[in-house]
Design a protein around this motif. Structure first.
Motif, PDB file in Angstrom:
ATOM      1  N   ALA A  11       0.834  -1.207   0.000  1.00 52.51           N
ATOM      2  CA  ALA A  11       0.000   0.000   0.000  1.00 52.51           C
ATOM      3  C   ALA A  11       0.867   1.255   0.000  1.00 52.51           C
ATOM      4  N   PHE A  12       1.938   1.237   0.797  1.00 51.38           N
ATOM      5  CA  PHE A  12       2.846   2.387   0.867  1.00 51.38           C
ATOM      6  C   PHE A  12       3.489   2.651  -0.497  1.00 51.38           C
ATOM      7  N   LEU A  13       4.038   1.609  -1.109  1.00 52.17           N
ATOM      8  CA  LEU A  13       4.722   1.787  -2.391  1.00 52.17           C
ATOM      9  C   LEU A  13       3.750   2.158  -3.505  1.00 52.17           C
ATOM     10  N   MET A  14       2.572   1.562  -3.507  1.00 52.44           N
ATOM     11  CA  MET A  14       1.572   1.897  -4.516  1.00 52.44           C
ATOM     12  C   MET A  14       1.128   3.352  -4.363  1.00 52.44           C
ATOM     13  N   ALA A  15       0.856   3.772  -3.152  1.00 49.14           N
ATOM     14  CA  ALA A  15       0.442   5.157  -2.913  1.00 49.14           C
ATOM     15  C   ALA A  15       1.563   6.129  -3.278  1.00 49.14           C
ATOM     16  N   LEU A  16       2.784   5.767  -2.960  1.00 48.17           N
ATOM     17  CA  LEU A  16       3.934   6.616  -3.281  1.00 48.17           C
ATOM     18  C   LEU A  16       4.054   6.817  -4.787  1.00 48.17           C
ATOM     19  N   CYS A  17       4.013   5.735  -5.534  1.00 50.66           N
ATOM     20  CA  CYS A  17       4.158   5.812  -6.992  1.00 50.66           C
ATOM     21  C   CYS A  17       2.967   6.503  -7.655  1.00 50.66           C
ATOM     22  N   MET A  18       1.770   6.099  -7.282  1.00 43.27           N
ATOM     23  CA  MET A  18       0.580   6.674  -7.908  1.00 43.27           C
ATOM     24  C   MET A  18       0.439   8.158  -7.604  1.00 43.27           C
ATOM     25  N   SER A  19       0.674   8.550  -6.369  1.00 45.20           N
ATOM     26  CA  SER A  19       0.561   9.968  -6.028  1.00 45.20           C
ATOM     27  C   SER A  19       1.638  10.789  -6.725  1.00 45.20           C
ATOM     28  N   ALA A  20       2.825  10.231  -6.904  1.00 36.91           N
ATOM     29  CA  ALA A  20       3.895  10.945  -7.612  1.00 36.91           C
ATOM     30  C   ALA A  20       3.520  11.172  -9.072  1.00 36.91           C
ATOM     31  N   ILE A  21       3.062  10.125  -9.726  1.00 35.70           N
ATOM     32  CA  ILE A  21       2.729  10.224 -11.155  1.00 35.70           C
ATOM     33  C   ILE A  21       1.553  11.163 -11.383  1.00 35.70           C
ATOM     34  N   ILE A  22       0.492  10.956 -10.640  1.00 34.76           N
ATOM     35  CA  ILE A  22      -0.706  11.763 -10.848  1.00 34.76           C
ATOM     36  C   ILE A  22      -0.465  13.223 -10.487  1.00 34.76           C
ATOM     37  N   SER A  23       0.187  13.481  -9.358  1.00 34.59           N
ATOM     38  CA  SER A  23       0.427  14.874  -8.974  1.00 34.59           C
ATOM     39  C   SER A  23       1.345  15.576  -9.963  1.00 34.59           C
ATOM     40  N   PHE A  24       2.350  14.872 -10.494  1.00 36.30           N
ATOM     41  CA  PHE A  24       3.243  15.492 -11.477  1.00 36.30           C
ATOM     42  C   PHE A  24       2.466  15.930 -12.713  1.00 36.30           C
TER      43      PHE A  24
ATOM     44  N   LEU B 254       9.352  21.803 -10.404  1.00 35.20           N
ATOM     45  CA  LEU B 254       9.827  20.788  -9.458  1.00 35.20           C
ATOM     46  C   LEU B 254       9.377  21.095  -8.034  1.00 35.20           C
ATOM     47  N   GLY B 255       9.545  22.337  -7.608  1.00 27.20           N
ATOM     48  CA  GLY B 255       9.129  22.713  -6.251  1.00 27.20           C
ATOM     49  C   GLY B 255       7.634  22.587  -6.036  1.00 27.20           C
ATOM     50  N   THR B 256       6.869  23.025  -7.037  1.00 28.00           N
ATOM     51  CA  THR B 256       5.408  22.926  -6.946  1.00 28.00           C
ATOM     52  C   THR B 256       4.976  21.469  -6.906  1.00 28.00           C
ATOM     53  N   TRP B 257       5.589  20.657  -7.768  1.00 24.74           N
ATOM     54  CA  TRP B 257       5.252  19.241  -7.801  1.00 24.74           C
ATOM     55  C   TRP B 257       5.576  18.550  -6.488  1.00 24.74           C
ATOM     56  N   LEU B 258       6.753  18.811  -5.920  1.00 33.89           N
ATOM     57  CA  LEU B 258       7.117  18.160  -4.655  1.00 33.89           C
ATOM     58  C   LEU B 258       6.161  18.540  -3.533  1.00 33.89           C
ATOM     59  N   ALA B 259       5.724  19.797  -3.512  1.00 37.72           N
ATOM     60  CA  ALA B 259       4.763  20.223  -2.485  1.00 37.72           C
ATOM     61  C   ALA B 259       3.416  19.526  -2.670  1.00 37.72           C
ATOM     62  N   THR B 260       2.956  19.454  -3.906  1.00 40.40           N
ATOM     63  CA  THR B 260       1.668  18.797  -4.133  1.00 40.40           C
ATOM     64  C   THR B 260       1.764  17.286  -3.964  1.00 40.40           C
ATOM     65  N   TRP B 261       2.921  16.716  -4.274  1.00 45.48           N
ATOM     66  CA  TRP B 261       3.111  15.282  -4.084  1.00 45.48           C
ATOM     67  C   TRP B 261       2.986  14.941  -2.604  1.00 45.48           C
ATOM     68  N   GLY B 262       3.569  15.756  -1.741  1.00 43.83           N
ATOM     69  CA  GLY B 262       3.451  15.522  -0.305  1.00 43.83           C
ATOM     70  C   GLY B 262       2.005  15.502   0.151  1.00 43.83           C
ATOM     71  N   MET B 263       1.232  16.470  -0.341  1.00 39.04           N
ATOM     72  CA  MET B 263      -0.190  16.520   0.025  1.00 39.04           C
ATOM     73  C   MET B 263      -0.944  15.321  -0.551  1.00 39.04           C
ATOM     74  N   ALA B 264      -0.629  14.964  -1.788  1.00 43.76           N
ATOM     75  CA  ALA B 264      -1.306  13.835  -2.426  1.00 43.76           C
ATOM     76  C   ALA B 264      -1.007  12.527  -1.696  1.00 43.76           C
ATOM     77  N   PHE B 265       0.238  12.329  -1.303  1.00 41.32           N
ATOM     78  CA  PHE B 265       0.603  11.101  -0.599  1.00 41.32           C
ATOM     79  C   PHE B 265      -0.073  11.037   0.771  1.00 41.32           C
ATOM     80  N   PHE B 266      -0.224  12.169   1.419  1.00 36.98           N
ATOM     81  CA  PHE B 266      -0.889  12.247   2.723  1.00 36.98           C
ATOM     82  C   PHE B 266      -2.321  11.713   2.639  1.00 36.98           C
ATOM     83  N   ILE B 267      -2.953  11.878   1.489  1.00 40.65           N
ATOM     84  CA  ILE B 267      -4.305  11.358   1.264  1.00 40.65           C
ATOM     85  C   ILE B 267      -4.255   9.935   0.695  1.00 40.65           C
ATOM     86  N   ALA B 268      -3.316   9.687  -0.216  1.00 36.51           N
ATOM     87  CA  ALA B 268      -3.272   8.408  -0.935  1.00 36.51           C
ATOM     88  C   ALA B 268      -2.913   7.223  -0.042  1.00 36.51           C
TER      89      ALA B 268
END
Length: 78
Positions: free
Chosen positions: A13-26, A40-54
């Motif tokens: 679940a951790f790895l799936m959420a990590l990968c999916m949130s990275a791809i979709i948020s990017f 890059l900075g905007t993406w990393l910030a949104t990726w953090g938020m996306a992973f927090f939910i994913a």
């Protein structure tokens, strides 16, 4: 490194959420803002938020979706 069998589900679940949130948020950042210097900075910030939910969703939803699928699936007894 080997993962203990009892941690397999949470690790998946951790790895799936990590990968999916990275791809979709990017791609969502890219579509909404285009190529820019701050991409890059905007993406990393949104990726953090996306992973927090994913991640919690990836831990909880499979059981719930499995229950729904068992109710709506037709399995023929043989």
């Amino acid at each position: 490194m080997k993962i203990n069998k009892k941690y397999e589900r949470i690790t998946f679940a951790f790895l799936m959420a990590l990968c999916m949130s990275a791809i979709i948020s990017f791609f969502m950042v890219l579509v909404n803002t285009g190529f820019q210097l701050e991409l890059l900075g905007t993406w990393l910030a949104t990726w953090g938020m996306a992973f927090f939910i994913a991640f919690p969703a990836a831990c909880v939803l499979p059981k719930q979706i499995g229950k729904i699928m068992r109710k709506i699936s037709f399995i023929e007894n043989k």
